[in-house]
Design a protein around this motif. Structure first.
Motif, PDB file in Angstrom:
ATOM      1  N   LYS A 153      47.333  46.035  25.744  1.00  0.00           N
ATOM      2  CA  LYS A 153      48.278  47.126  26.045  1.00  0.00           C
ATOM      3  C   LYS A 153      48.056  47.666  27.454  1.00  0.00           C
ATOM      4  O   LYS A 153      49.009  47.978  28.161  1.00  0.00           O
ATOM      5  CB  LYS A 153      48.147  48.252  25.024  1.00  0.00           C
ATOM      6  N   ALA A 154      46.819  47.791  27.854  1.00  0.00           N
ATOM      7  CA  ALA A 154      46.506  48.286  29.204  1.00  0.00           C
ATOM      8  C   ALA A 154      47.014  47.306  30.258  1.00  0.00           C
ATOM      9  O   ALA A 154      47.570  47.716  31.283  1.00  0.00           O
ATOM     10  CB  ALA A 154      45.008  48.504  29.357  1.00  0.00           C
ATOM     11  N   VAL A 155      46.833  46.014  30.009  1.00  0.00           N
ATOM     12  CA  VAL A 155      47.287  44.995  30.951  1.00  0.00           C
ATOM     13  C   VAL A 155      48.813  45.019  31.062  1.00  0.00           C
ATOM     14  O   VAL A 155      49.369  44.962  32.161  1.00  0.00           O
ATOM     15  CB  VAL A 155      46.788  43.588  30.532  1.00  0.00           C
ATOM     16  N   GLU A 156      49.487  45.143  29.928  1.00  0.00           N
ATOM     17  CA  GLU A 156      50.958  45.227  29.937  1.00  0.00           C
ATOM     18  C   GLU A 156      51.421  46.464  30.706  1.00  0.00           C
ATOM     19  O   GLU A 156      52.391  46.412  31.458  1.00  0.00           O
ATOM     20  CB  GLU A 156      51.499  45.248  28.510  1.00  0.00           C
ATOM     21  N   ASN A 157      50.715  47.577  30.507  1.00  0.00           N
ATOM     22  CA  ASN A 157      51.035  48.820  31.216  1.00  0.00           C
ATOM     23  C   ASN A 157      50.878  48.642  32.728  1.00  0.00           C
ATOM     24  O   ASN A 157      51.707  49.101  33.510  1.00  0.00           O
ATOM     25  CB  ASN A 157      50.146  49.958  30.708  1.00  0.00           C
ATOM     26  N   LEU A 158      49.823  47.961  33.134  1.00  0.00           N
ATOM     27  CA  LEU A 158      49.591  47.702  34.564  1.00  0.00           C
ATOM     28  C   LEU A 158      50.722  46.869  35.156  1.00  0.00           C
ATOM     29  O   LEU A 158      51.213  47.158  36.251  1.00  0.00           O
ATOM     30  CB  LEU A 158      48.269  46.954  34.774  1.00  0.00           C
ATOM     31  N   GLU A 159      51.092  45.830  34.445  1.00  0.00           N
ATOM     32  CA  GLU A 159      52.132  44.932  34.946  1.00  0.00           C
ATOM     33  C   GLU A 159      53.506  45.594  34.946  1.00  0.00           C
ATOM     34  O   GLU A 159      54.292  45.406  35.862  1.00  0.00           O
ATOM     35  CB  GLU A 159      52.137  43.641  34.131  1.00  0.00           C
ATOM     36  N   THR A 160      53.786  46.411  33.929  1.00  0.00           N
ATOM     37  CA  THR A 160      55.081  47.089  33.827  1.00  0.00           C
ATOM     38  C   THR A 160      55.240  48.140  34.922  1.00  0.00           C
ATOM     39  O   THR A 160      56.275  48.219  35.583  1.00  0.00           O
ATOM     40  CB  THR A 160      55.233  47.762  32.445  1.00  0.00           C
ATOM     41  N   ASN A 161      54.212  48.947  35.104  1.00  0.00           N
ATOM     42  CA  ASN A 161      54.290  50.062  36.059  1.00  0.00           C
ATOM     43  C   ASN A 161      53.868  49.684  37.465  1.00  0.00           C
ATOM     44  O   ASN A 161      53.916  50.513  38.365  1.00  0.00           O
ATOM     45  CB  ASN A 161      53.450  51.243  35.556  1.00  0.00           C
ATOM     46  N   LYS A 162      53.414  48.448  37.654  1.00  0.00           N
ATOM     47  CA  LYS A 162      53.014  47.943  38.973  1.00  0.00           C
ATOM     48  C   LYS A 162      52.040  48.881  39.680  1.00  0.00           C
ATOM     49  O   LYS A 162      52.247  49.294  40.804  1.00  0.00           O
ATOM     50  CB  LYS A 162      54.249  47.675  39.830  1.00  0.00           C
ATOM     51  N   PHE A 163      50.953  49.217  38.965  1.00  0.00           N
ATOM     52  CA  PHE A 163      49.912  50.066  39.531  1.00  0.00           C
ATOM     53  C   PHE A 163      49.123  49.350  40.614  1.00  0.00           C
ATOM     54  O   PHE A 163      48.495  49.973  41.445  1.00  0.00           O
ATOM     55  CB  PHE A 163      48.953  50.553  38.442  1.00  0.00           C
ATOM     56  N   GLY A 164      49.121  48.035  40.585  1.00  0.00           N
ATOM     57  CA  GLY A 164      48.380  47.263  41.566  1.00  0.00           C
ATOM     58  C   GLY A 164      48.355  45.803  41.186  1.00  0.00           C
ATOM     59  O   GLY A 164      49.040  45.364  40.260  1.00  0.00           O
ATOM     60  N   LYS A 165      47.544  45.043  41.904  1.00  0.00           N
ATOM     61  CA  LYS A 165      47.416  43.610  41.642  1.00  0.00           C
ATOM     62  C   LYS A 165      46.545  43.387  40.409  1.00  0.00           C
ATOM     63  O   LYS A 165      45.570  44.101  40.200  1.00  0.00           O
ATOM     64  CB  LYS A 165      46.780  42.903  42.833  1.00  0.00           C
ATOM     65  N   VAL A 166      46.893  42.390  39.642  1.00  0.00           N
ATOM     66  CA  VAL A 166      46.110  42.013  38.475  1.00  0.00           C
ATOM     67  C   VAL A 166      45.433  40.683  38.788  1.00  0.00           C
ATOM     68  O   VAL A 166      46.103  39.691  39.068  1.00  0.00           O
ATOM     69  CB  VAL A 166      47.005  41.890  37.219  1.00  0.00           C
ATOM     70  N   LEU A 167      44.096  40.701  38.784  1.00  0.00           N
ATOM     71  CA  LEU A 167      43.322  39.478  39.008  1.00  0.00           C
ATOM     72  C   LEU A 167      42.780  39.003  37.671  1.00  0.00           C
ATOM     73  O   LEU A 167      42.052  39.733  37.000  1.00  0.00           O
ATOM     74  CB  LEU A 167      42.145  39.742  39.953  1.00  0.00           C
ATOM     75  N   LYS A 168      43.135  37.793  37.288  1.00  0.00           N
ATOM     76  CA  LYS A 168      42.675  37.248  36.021  1.00  0.00           C
ATOM     77  C   LYS A 168      41.480  36.341  36.274  1.00  0.00           C
ATOM     78  O   LYS A 168      41.512  35.490  37.153  1.00  0.00           O
ATOM     79  CB  LYS A 168      43.804  36.502  35.327  1.00  0.00           C
ATOM     80  N   THR A 169      40.441  36.566  35.487  1.00  0.00           N
ATOM     81  CA  THR A 169      39.232  35.758  35.581  1.00  0.00           C
ATOM     82  C   THR A 169      38.560  35.740  34.217  1.00  0.00           C
ATOM     83  O   THR A 169      38.991  36.429  33.288  1.00  0.00           O
ATOM     84  CB  THR A 169      38.284  36.296  36.670  1.00  0.00           C
ATOM     85  N   GLU A 170      37.496  35.002  34.099  1.00  0.00           N
ATOM     86  CA  GLU A 170      36.769  34.902  32.836  1.00  0.00           C
ATOM     87  C   GLU A 170      35.756  36.034  32.717  1.00  0.00           C
ATOM     88  O   GLU A 170      35.236  36.529  33.716  1.00  0.00           O
ATOM     89  CB  GLU A 170      36.058  33.559  32.740  1.00  0.00           C
ATOM     90  N   THR A 171      35.465  36.409  31.486  1.00  0.00           N
ATOM     91  CA  THR A 171      34.513  37.485  31.213  1.00  0.00           C
ATOM     92  C   THR A 171      33.151  37.187  31.815  1.00  0.00           C
ATOM     93  O   THR A 171      32.511  38.073  32.383  1.00  0.00           O
ATOM     94  CB  THR A 171      34.367  37.708  29.690  1.00  0.00           C
ATOM     95  N   LYS A 172      32.704  35.941  31.737  1.00  0.00           N
ATOM     96  CA  LYS A 172      31.379  35.595  32.275  1.00  0.00           C
ATOM     97  C   LYS A 172      31.319  35.830  33.784  1.00  0.00           C
ATOM     98  O   LYS A 172      30.289  36.235  34.312  1.00  0.00           O
ATOM     99  CB  LYS A 172      30.980  34.163  31.919  1.00  0.00           C
ATOM    100  N   ASN A 173      32.434  35.602  34.510  1.00  0.00           N
ATOM    101  CA  ASN A 173      32.458  35.859  35.953  1.00  0.00           C
ATOM    102  C   ASN A 173      32.277  37.346  36.245  1.00  0.00           C
ATOM    103  O   ASN A 173      31.555  37.718  37.160  1.00  0.00           O
ATOM    104  CB  ASN A 173      33.760  35.365  36.569  1.00  0.00           C
ATOM    105  N   VAL A 174      32.958  38.182  35.468  1.00  0.00           N
ATOM    106  CA  VAL A 174      32.848  39.631  35.655  1.00  0.00           C
ATOM    107  C   VAL A 174      31.440  40.099  35.308  1.00  0.00           C
ATOM    108  O   VAL A 174      30.842  40.892  36.039  1.00  0.00           O
ATOM    109  CB  VAL A 174      33.906  40.379  34.800  1.00  0.00           C
TER     110      VAL A 174
END
Length: 187
Positions: free
Chosen positions: A111-132
């Motif tokens: 839901k948070a990710v959808e909210n970010l993409e809908t409201n265009k709060f900023g860039k979304v960088l997708k990566t794996e949990t282990k990288n983070v």
């Protein structure tokens, strides 16, 4: 009489130039003052080198406000997203030098990710949990980070559950970011 006057002048001249140096040395050695730390966030020492995550080949270098979206986006997460969007806007004419970046993993709150993409709060960088986890293993991934133009994570600000405290923290983030933008010619 003139001899005494010359001696006095010579001694006074020597004291005028050496006394400040001696006092400065004593002040440094005895820590009689605060040592000029003016940043409001936690300065990361050593910095986290994360260029491969934040720097995109062919893209202009920018300063970044980064936040990793957790598995459950609670009030602290919502406050962090709000703070980042407000700080980026508050930068004003320097806004084109700053990116809001949200790090999303396969476990991030949908839901948070959808909210970010809908409201265009900023860039979304997708990566794996282990990288983070590998990236933020020394300092913890819960917080807002300032990333320099080379992709180095340099400052961390803790996220908070209280909205009023989040607003106050936003002021600290803004103050540090403005200082960095003023000192930097890149980005």
């Amino acid at each position: 009489m003139q001899q005494k006057s010359k001696k006095f002048t010579a001694i006074a001249l020597i004291l005028v130039f050496t006394l400040p140096v001696i006092l400065a040395k004593l002040a440094l050695d005895n820590e009689w003052f605060n040592k000029g730390s003016t940043n409001r966030g936690q300065l990361l020492n050593p910095i986290i080198e994360a260029g491969e995550l934040f720097v995109v080949e062919g893209e202009e270098p920018h300063w970044r406000l980064a936040y990793s979206i957790p598995e459950v986006c609670d009030v602290a997460c919502e406050n962090a997203i709000f703070s980042i969007s407000q700080v980026r806007t508050a930068v004003g004419r320097e806004m084109d030098r700053v990116d809001a970046v949200f790090i999303v993993t396969e476990n991030s709150d949908i839901k948070a990710v959808e909210n970010l993409e809908t409201n265009k709060f900023g860039k979304v960088l997708k990566t794996e949990t282990k990288n983070v986890n590998n990236l933020f293993n020394q300092v913890g991934k819960n917080g807002i980070f300032i990333v320099d133009t080379l992709g180095n994570v340099v400052l961390k600000f803790d996220s908070t559950l209280e909205r009023e405290q989040a607003i106050m923290d936003s002021r600290d983030i803004l103050a540090d970011l403005r200082k960095l933008l003023k000192l930097s010619r890149i980005g």
